[in-house]
Enzyme design. Sequence first.
Site, PDB file in Angstrom:
ATOM      1  N   LYS A  97       9.564   4.626   6.384  1.00 32.73           N
ATOM      2  CA  LYS A  97       8.696   4.016   5.390  1.00 32.73           C
ATOM      3  C   LYS A  97       9.526   3.158   4.423  1.00 32.73           C
ATOM      4  O   LYS A  97      10.091   2.180   4.823  1.00 32.73           O
ATOM      5  CB  LYS A  97       7.901   5.108   4.674  1.00 32.73           C
ATOM      6  N   TYR A 106       1.081  15.780   4.124  1.00 29.41           N
ATOM      7  CA  TYR A 106       1.001  14.803   5.203  1.00 29.41           C
ATOM      8  C   TYR A 106       0.384  15.445   6.459  1.00 29.41           C
ATOM      9  O   TYR A 106       0.750  16.561   6.833  1.00 29.41           O
ATOM     10  CB  TYR A 106       2.434  14.328   5.482  1.00 29.41           C
ATOM     11  N   ARG A 166      24.999  12.867  19.945  1.00 28.49           N
ATOM     12  CA  ARG A 166      23.977  13.824  19.491  1.00 28.49           C
ATOM     13  C   ARG A 166      24.486  14.626  18.294  1.00 28.49           C
ATOM     14  O   ARG A 166      23.725  15.052  17.433  1.00 28.49           O
ATOM     15  CB  ARG A 166      23.520  14.736  20.634  1.00 28.49           C
ATOM     16  N   ASP A 200       9.012  16.437  -0.015  1.00 34.85           N
ATOM     17  CA  ASP A 200       8.926  15.259   0.840  1.00 34.85           C
ATOM     18  C   ASP A 200       8.805  14.057  -0.103  1.00 34.85           C
ATOM     19  O   ASP A 200       7.787  13.866  -0.760  1.00 34.85           O
ATOM     20  CB  ASP A 200       7.709  15.392   1.767  1.00 34.85           C
TER      21      ASP A 200
HETATM   22  C1  PLP Z   1       5.375   9.164   7.775  1.00 33.15           C
HETATM   23  C2  PLP Z   1       5.590  10.411   7.023  1.00 33.15           C
HETATM   24  C3  PLP Z   1       6.222  11.509   7.622  1.00 33.15           C
HETATM   25  C4  PLP Z   1       6.644  11.497   9.057  1.00 33.15           C
HETATM   26  O1  PLP Z   1       7.605  10.547   9.316  1.00 33.15           O
HETATM   27  P1  PLP Z   1       7.801   9.831  10.739  1.00 33.15           P
HETATM   28  O2  PLP Z   1       8.979   8.986  10.492  1.00 33.15           O
HETATM   29  O3  PLP Z   1       6.545   9.081  11.040  1.00 33.15           O
HETATM   30  O4  PLP Z   1       8.021  10.911  11.743  1.00 33.15           O
HETATM   31  C5  PLP Z   1       6.429  12.629   6.842  1.00 33.15           C
HETATM   32  N1  PLP Z   1       6.003  12.699   5.565  1.00 33.15           N
HETATM   33  C6  PLP Z   1       5.369  11.672   4.975  1.00 33.15           C
HETATM   34  C7  PLP Z   1       4.925  11.824   3.559  1.00 33.15           C
HETATM   35  C8  PLP Z   1       5.140  10.504   5.668  1.00 33.15           C
HETATM   36  O5  PLP Z   1       4.506   9.488   5.069  1.00 33.15           O
END
Ligand code: PLP
Length: 387
Positions: A201, A104, A52, A176
Amino acid sequence: MEKKSKDKEAGFETRAVHVGHDYVAGTGAVIPPVYLTSTFEYGNEGGFDYTRSGNPNFRMLQRTLASLETGKHATVFGSGVAAITAVVSTLKSGDMVVAEENIYGCTFRLFAQVFEKFGIEVVYGDLSDTKNFALIEKHRPALVWIESPTNPLLKVLDIQAIADATHASDSVLVVDNTFASSYLQRPLELGADLSLLSTTKYANGHSDALGGAVCTNSDVWQDKMIFAQKALGLQPSPFDTWMIQRGVKTQALRMERHSENALAFARFLEAESNAQMVRYPFLESHPQYEIAKRQMQGGSGIVTADFGLDLESTLSLVESLRYFPKAESLGGIESLCCHPASMTHAAVPKATREAVGITDSLVRFSVGIEKVDDLIADLREGLAKVK
Ligand SMILES: *Cc1c(COP(=O)(O)O)cnc(C)c1O
């Protein structure tokens, strides 16, 4: 040591494959193992004690991601949402956040349904309009929170200009960077304090693992992120981390193809589909095309279009496509399509959604690495059916 000091000069593609890898480790294995262990014997060289609070797979991926974002540090988490939670958990009751209004959906939900209960106030504005930088000056927030390009409207925000406005108010800018990816855009070079990724992603790129990361040049923020990783239980699994490390190695190749395909797909939509609106950062018609060209090395893989159809026809178009399964998420090698109003942004109240342009007729395409002619033919057929 001497070998490693050269890493900084190597290209993105080379660093993606080599940085963070320890080929020695007693075995010579070219690919590092998955360290499937919850605990470590006391007094080990790496200073590991319990997964962890750190694991060799985390440490390897952290070094790789820090290098790719050209930052000093990176901390990995179990998902993008876990990374967001880690950053926001550093705030205290009474703190404010100024956020881009088109963030998001899950970030919006996390602010509205979790953190606002703990006394964190979030003010939203359209930060593609420099007039709204006044919000930052007025509130002097603890954090300024943006994405670029935004989801799903692909607004491009001027990261450098927002970083300057943020620092003038002694605030901290979080970008982000999920939609652009580390290959196409590096927020830390543009003045951001934190660059956050959902590695689920484009970093992983194969829709088979979840992860998140926060990259920074600040030692103080790095300590906060490592603390959040262990103290809040936001750590990833070693296996997912290993998967993402594998994905990252082909990121440059994938992003080149995603960008090339998405541009061709967007040009097709603009020229031949009768869509009322087609958005892609590298289309000349994009309102922030110049900024996109300046701060991104490619347009990435997302294209959004408003076909001006009613809800029923929009959904039937989305469901008729062969190569675009209707699914949330994005950034994998396979194409996907999404109806934001009923899927990713269903948690956002309809009035708020429509005010920012997320209408019932909007469709978001995550353009994969397939042969683009097949993708275009698929859409052409789908459109012919609904017309
Ligand atoms: C998918 C996404 C998230 C969240 O990520 P997870 O891995 O699904 O928790 C945050 N910001 C953006 C822009 C995203 O596309």
